[in-house]
Enzyme design. Sequence first.
Site, PDB file in Angstrom:
ATOM      1  N   PRO A 169       0.857  -1.199   0.000  1.00  0.00           N
ATOM      2  CA  PRO A 169       0.000   0.000   0.000  1.00  0.00           C
ATOM      3  C   PRO A 169       0.892   1.248   0.000  1.00  0.00           C
ATOM      4  O   PRO A 169       1.544   1.547   1.002  1.00  0.00           O
ATOM      5  CB  PRO A 169      -0.806  -0.117   1.292  1.00  0.00           C
ATOM      6  CG  PRO A 169      -0.258  -1.273   2.034  1.00  0.00           C
ATOM      7  CD  PRO A 169       0.870  -1.896   1.283  1.00  0.00           C
ATOM      8  N   ASP A 173       5.935   2.181   2.178  1.00  0.00           N
ATOM      9  CA  ASP A 173       4.963   1.127   2.468  1.00  0.00           C
ATOM     10  C   ASP A 173       4.198   1.535   3.733  1.00  0.00           C
ATOM     11  O   ASP A 173       4.774   1.576   4.833  1.00  0.00           O
ATOM     12  CB  ASP A 173       5.747  -0.186   2.687  1.00  0.00           C
ATOM     13  CG  ASP A 173       4.843  -1.379   2.894  1.00  0.00           C
ATOM     14  OD1 ASP A 173       3.676  -1.200   3.302  1.00  0.00           O
ATOM     15  OD2 ASP A 173       5.321  -2.514   2.653  1.00  0.00           O
ATOM     16  N   HIS A 174       2.912   1.817   3.548  1.00  0.00           N
ATOM     17  CA  HIS A 174       2.136   2.352   4.676  1.00  0.00           C
ATOM     18  C   HIS A 174       1.880   1.309   5.763  1.00  0.00           C
ATOM     19  O   HIS A 174       1.472   1.638   6.872  1.00  0.00           O
ATOM     20  CB  HIS A 174       0.802   2.905   4.150  1.00  0.00           C
ATOM     21  CG  HIS A 174       0.219   3.993   5.013  1.00  0.00           C
ATOM     22  ND1 HIS A 174       0.684   4.267   6.280  1.00  0.00           N
ATOM     23  CD2 HIS A 174      -0.784   4.872   4.791  1.00  0.00           C
ATOM     24  CE1 HIS A 174      -0.023   5.250   6.799  1.00  0.00           C
ATOM     25  NE2 HIS A 174      -0.916   5.653   5.914  1.00  0.00           N
ATOM     26  N   ARG A 175       2.159   0.022   5.455  1.00  0.00           N
ATOM     27  CA  ARG A 175       2.004  -0.990   6.506  1.00  0.00           C
ATOM     28  C   ARG A 175       3.102  -0.822   7.558  1.00  0.00           C
ATOM     29  O   ARG A 175       2.936  -1.214   8.707  1.00  0.00           O
ATOM     30  CB  ARG A 175       2.097  -2.405   5.906  1.00  0.00           C
ATOM     31  CG  ARG A 175       0.964  -2.731   4.961  1.00  0.00           C
ATOM     32  CD  ARG A 175       1.235  -4.030   4.238  1.00  0.00           C
ATOM     33  NE  ARG A 175       2.475  -3.976   3.470  1.00  0.00           N
ATOM     34  CZ  ARG A 175       3.005  -5.017   2.835  1.00  0.00           C
ATOM     35  NH1 ARG A 175       2.415  -6.198   2.888  1.00  0.00           N
ATOM     36  NH2 ARG A 175       4.132  -4.891   2.155  1.00  0.00           N
ATOM     37  N   ILE A 215       5.287   2.237   7.591  1.00  0.00           N
ATOM     38  CA  ILE A 215       5.618   3.642   7.868  1.00  0.00           C
ATOM     39  C   ILE A 215       4.346   4.482   7.856  1.00  0.00           C
ATOM     40  O   ILE A 215       3.541   4.393   6.912  1.00  0.00           O
ATOM     41  CB  ILE A 215       6.611   4.152   6.792  1.00  0.00           C
ATOM     42  CG1 ILE A 215       7.940   3.381   6.924  1.00  0.00           C
ATOM     43  CG2 ILE A 215       6.841   5.653   6.913  1.00  0.00           C
ATOM     44  CD1 ILE A 215       8.787   3.408   5.689  1.00  0.00           C
TER      45      ILE A 215
END
Length: 473
Positions: free
Chosen positions: A269, A443-445, A447
């Site tokens: 994501p 990567d929003h998972r 950060i």
Amino acid sequence: MAKEIKLPQISEGVDSAEVAEVMVSAGDTISEGDSMIAVETDKASVEVPSTASGKIKEVKVKEGGEIKVGDVIIVLEEGDDDSDEEKEASTDEKDEDAEAEKEQANAEEDSDEDEGDVEEDTDKKEDDDSSGDEDAADGEEGSDEGKEKDDEEEDAGQDKEVKAQQEQPEDKKKEDEKEYSAVAASPSVRRLARELGVDIQSIKGSGEKGRINEGDVKAAKSGDNTKKQTPAAADLPDFSKWGSVERQKMSSIRKATAKSTSGSWTQIPHVTQFDQTDITDLEAYRKKMQEKATDVKITVTAILAKIVVSALQRFPTFNSSLDIANKEIILKHYYHIGIAVDTEKGLLVPVIKDADKKSIYEIAAEITALSEKARDQKLSPEEMQGGTFVISNLGGIGGTQFTPIVYHPQVAILGVSRAVIQPVYIDDAFQPRQILPLSLSYDHRVIDGAAGAKFLRWIGDAIEDPLKAILGS
Ligand code: CAO
């Protein structure tokens, strides 16, 4: 007497390759030196010639398959060394029925093998799915145990659907493979097709039982003898309805980029954070450094690599990978910076290993050497492996901003666009300053947005005021 022709060492350090094209079929007569297959590695595409002459008893490889050095490519019946076209044609005709039978048998054998593959792949996918389901469950409230039975029933239903979805393309693959093996053409005709850049699969043969001859290839080149592309074959419309089109084979680099970017795009994501930094003073400093370094070009990319390493040391999560199966973040205590290099054949990302231990001069020299190697397609796999973070500098080419794609299994990438002189309001007046646009995809998972903004701002501050960034305000 039967003779096995095996894959020789194609190039240094390369033990396996993908079979890009099979140019011969069972029943063909082949001479020593004739190409049997084309293979593609990360570095090059190579045609593999036969080391003996004779009639091909069996072709052991399939297009798209993996082949290792020493694997058998074809089995030859030695002694039938007649490359005369006429004889070849009559031999081909005589053997056509037997060949068709053999092809049918091969196709059946292949489809048996494929069924094994489907099961294996499905099992693997089931494993993957179960970890994915676990993740989804983790995000929900309530005990996993209590939900287990319901989940199992639901999973069984979903797995059936996944299997059904997977089996469809496999069936289609089998059909495609049968079609491939059914193409009847002699090696010389196949060679001509390759030389003219015509896809032999797309040619409608005018010979008996659809055998393709030289004339068919030449006609296909001029565009009036190709099989109609069915939209189902590639799930695309027939573009030739609207105008002239040309099909180009994807290079190995293009295929690798397509695979890695779509893998990253679908698994990660992405969020992209934009910022800009005043590079005026740094540019002046770079020019001073350049005066001292006559044998190496000190570039913005080299300086950025050094600054990025400092940022990664302060924000360790950006130098990590996500192990979703074990629900762990792997923090790396080494700093291997990948540099995106634009080459004629596509994008390559050589890696500056241990950039934290190298000076800007050393990094600059290494970027020059690695990008030259990349452009000459001379990079070894090791030189492209082990990266922990990538810098993609498009500024030398142009553009105001872009959104780079994270290089899986890394978690962040820095995009650099073109620095331009802009009026900046400082001390009650506009001053001309050189402004460098930066973009950070992450990567929003792993950060969060705030961390992304802080990381990029730290890089901007370090460029504008290194002392403030290092010592704090
Ligand atoms: N803004 C303005 N000018 C820039 C710049 C920037 N961000 N970056 C480089 N330049 C200038 C350099 O100063 C140099 O100018 P001079 O020739 O006048 O000195 C010129 O552009 C060429 O730079 P370079 O290529 O010699 O050196 P580099 O270290 O800046 O770049 C490399 C090296 C390998 C990054 C670059 O050659 C390259 O291939 N870039 C493309 C990367 C890419 O394709 N990314 C997309 C990947 S998809 O995410």
